[in-house]
Design a protein around this motif. Structure first.
Motif, PDB file in Angstrom:
ATOM      1  N   ALA B  96       0.825  -1.205   0.000  1.00  0.00           N
ATOM      2  CA  ALA B  96       0.000   0.000   0.000  1.00  0.00           C
ATOM      3  C   ALA B  96       0.863   1.259   0.000  1.00  0.00           C
ATOM      4  O   ALA B  96       0.561   2.231  -0.706  1.00  0.00           O
ATOM      5  N   ALA B  97       1.958   1.242   0.766  1.00  0.00           N
ATOM      6  CA  ALA B  97       2.849   2.408   0.812  1.00  0.00           C
ATOM      7  C   ALA B  97       3.483   2.665  -0.545  1.00  0.00           C
ATOM      8  O   ALA B  97       3.584   3.807  -1.000  1.00  0.00           O
ATOM      9  N   GLY B  98       3.897   1.602  -1.224  1.00  0.00           N
ATOM     10  CA  GLY B  98       4.491   1.745  -2.556  1.00  0.00           C
ATOM     11  C   GLY B  98       3.499   2.292  -3.559  1.00  0.00           C
ATOM     12  O   GLY B  98       3.826   3.165  -4.361  1.00  0.00           O
ATOM     13  N   ALA B  99       2.275   1.788  -3.521  1.00  0.00           N
ATOM     14  CA  ALA B  99       1.253   2.262  -4.454  1.00  0.00           C
ATOM     15  C   ALA B  99       0.940   3.729  -4.211  1.00  0.00           C
ATOM     16  O   ALA B  99       0.818   4.522  -5.150  1.00  0.00           O
ATOM     17  N   ILE B 104       1.497   9.539  -5.822  1.00  0.00           N
ATOM     18  CA  ILE B 104       1.931  10.907  -5.502  1.00  0.00           C
ATOM     19  C   ILE B 104       2.990  11.374  -6.496  1.00  0.00           C
ATOM     20  O   ILE B 104       2.952  12.497  -7.004  1.00  0.00           O
ATOM     21  N   LEU B 105       3.949  10.494  -6.809  1.00  0.00           N
ATOM     22  CA  LEU B 105       5.031  10.859  -7.730  1.00  0.00           C
ATOM     23  C   LEU B 105       4.481  11.147  -9.130  1.00  0.00           C
ATOM     24  O   LEU B 105       4.859  12.133  -9.764  1.00  0.00           O
ATOM     25  N   SER B 106       3.575  10.307  -9.595  1.00  0.00           N
ATOM     26  CA  SER B 106       3.011  10.531 -10.925  1.00  0.00           C
ATOM     27  C   SER B 106       2.198  11.813 -10.961  1.00  0.00           C
ATOM     28  O   SER B 106       2.193  12.526 -11.963  1.00  0.00           O
ATOM     29  N   PHE B 107       1.562  12.135  -9.827  1.00  0.00           N
ATOM     30  CA  PHE B 107       0.787  13.375  -9.778  1.00  0.00           C
ATOM     31  C   PHE B 107       1.694  14.577  -9.965  1.00  0.00           C
ATOM     32  O   PHE B 107       1.417  15.486 -10.741  1.00  0.00           O
ATOM     33  N   PHE B 108       2.842  14.571  -9.246  1.00  0.00           N
ATOM     34  CA  PHE B 108       3.764  15.700  -9.353  1.00  0.00           C
ATOM     35  C   PHE B 108       4.404  15.755 -10.738  1.00  0.00           C
ATOM     36  O   PHE B 108       4.583  16.831 -11.306  1.00  0.00           O
TER      37      PHE B 108
END
Lengths: 141, 170
Positions: B96-99, B104-108
């Motif tokens: 869950a933490a990885g997902a 978040i990274l793809s959002f930025f």
């Protein structure tokens, strides 16, 4: 009275001449001055480069020929960069920027300044000028 | 022996911890001093009461009952994470933490205009590096000083064959 008239004619003559320049005269002057600037650069007489190049960029180019000023800016900038004269190259591109009016010309020169800053390793300034070019590109119709 | 010394040694006397000379002196004082004798009798009575108490032994099954109650409590309460836990076991936390991190990274990356501009700048730099401004190299002629550089003069009009000299021999 005659002397005042002569003075007035003397003052207005360059303006009138400038307005009456046809394209061939402008091109010929630019061509000759370009060779002069290149000679100064090749001889390492960098102190006179901007003064000489200013005579090119102060010529009245028709809008249809403005791309030649952009090309001239890039070529002279390249020649100065070859001699590690980065500041002079930036100053020359600034002269070109003041001479052009169309957005595509300004965009091309902003990108050239960004490229030159990258050559100097000044990435922050390079990015600023590239962003300026992109903003102008987006705002252009 | 006086009363003060007697009171200080009275507990040790009851516990049979005094030496023989001190014990004889204290016994002599007790026969002569009524308050100290009453104190001795009171202390002796308390000691006898304590001796009558038996030590409490804990039932060994008591701790087992407590432990089973503690471990049974969480399993009795259903949680919204129970399906995840049953599917992934205890590995669901790093999954869950990885997902979440990827989202978040793809959002930025997708929303940051600077990243897009930087990518465009890199493309431009690569294209600009490939642009060769030295297109019209002019070889120096013998006996003439080279005044034209390798870089082109953008204001030079290209040679027009229609305007060639008609008197030039082929």
């Amino acid at each position: 009275m005659r002397s005042r008239l002569a003075l007035l004619i003397l003052l207005l003559a360059p303006q009138a001449t400038a307005f009456s320049q046809n394209w061939n005269q402008v091109r010929s002057s630019a061509e000759r001055q370009h060779e002069m600037v290149m000679l100064l650069i090749r001889n390492g007489d960098f102190g006179r480069v901007l003064e000489a190049s200013r005579q090119i960029f102060s010529l009245r180019f028709p809008p249809s020929q403005e791309h030649l000023l952009v090309q001239e800016g890039r070529i002279l900038s390249e020649a100065l960069t070859h001699h590690q004269q980065f500041q002079l190259a930036q100053g020359l591109l600034d002269q070109a920027l003041r001479a052009v009016r169309s957005n595509p010309s300004k965009i091309a020169l902003y990108k050239e300044k960004a490229y030159l800053y990258t050559k100097q390793g000044r990435d922050r300034e390079a990015m600023e000028f590239f962003e300026r070019a992109m903003e102008l590109d987006k705002s252009s119709p | 022996m006086d009363c003060r010394a007697c009171n200080e040694s009275l507990t040790a006397f009851v516990d049979h911890e005094l030496g023989a000379p001190e014990r004889e002196a204290l016994e002599t004082h007790l026969t002569q001093c009524r308050p100290c004798r009453q104190e001795h009798e009171s202390l002796l009575g308390s000691s006898q009461l304590l001796d009558q108490l038996s030590s409490l032994e804990m039932d060994p099954s008591l701790w087992k009952q407590i432990h089973s109650e503690i471990t049974r409590l969480p399993t009795d309460q259903p949680s919204w994470l129970s399906p995840l836990q049953s599917f992934f076991g205890f590995r669901w936390i790093p999954v869950a933490a990885g997902a979440l991190g990827a989202v978040i990274l793809s959002f930025f990356l997708m929303s940051d205009p600077n990243v897009e501009t930087q990518q465009e700048f890199q493309v431009y730099l690569e294209e600009r590096e490939q642009v060769d401004l030295r297109r019209t190299a002019v070889p120096p002629q013998e006996g003439m000083r080279e005044i034209t550089t390798a870089l082109p003069n953008p204001f030079t009009v290209s040679f027009d064959s229609s305007q060639r000299n008609p008197f030039t021999l082929e």
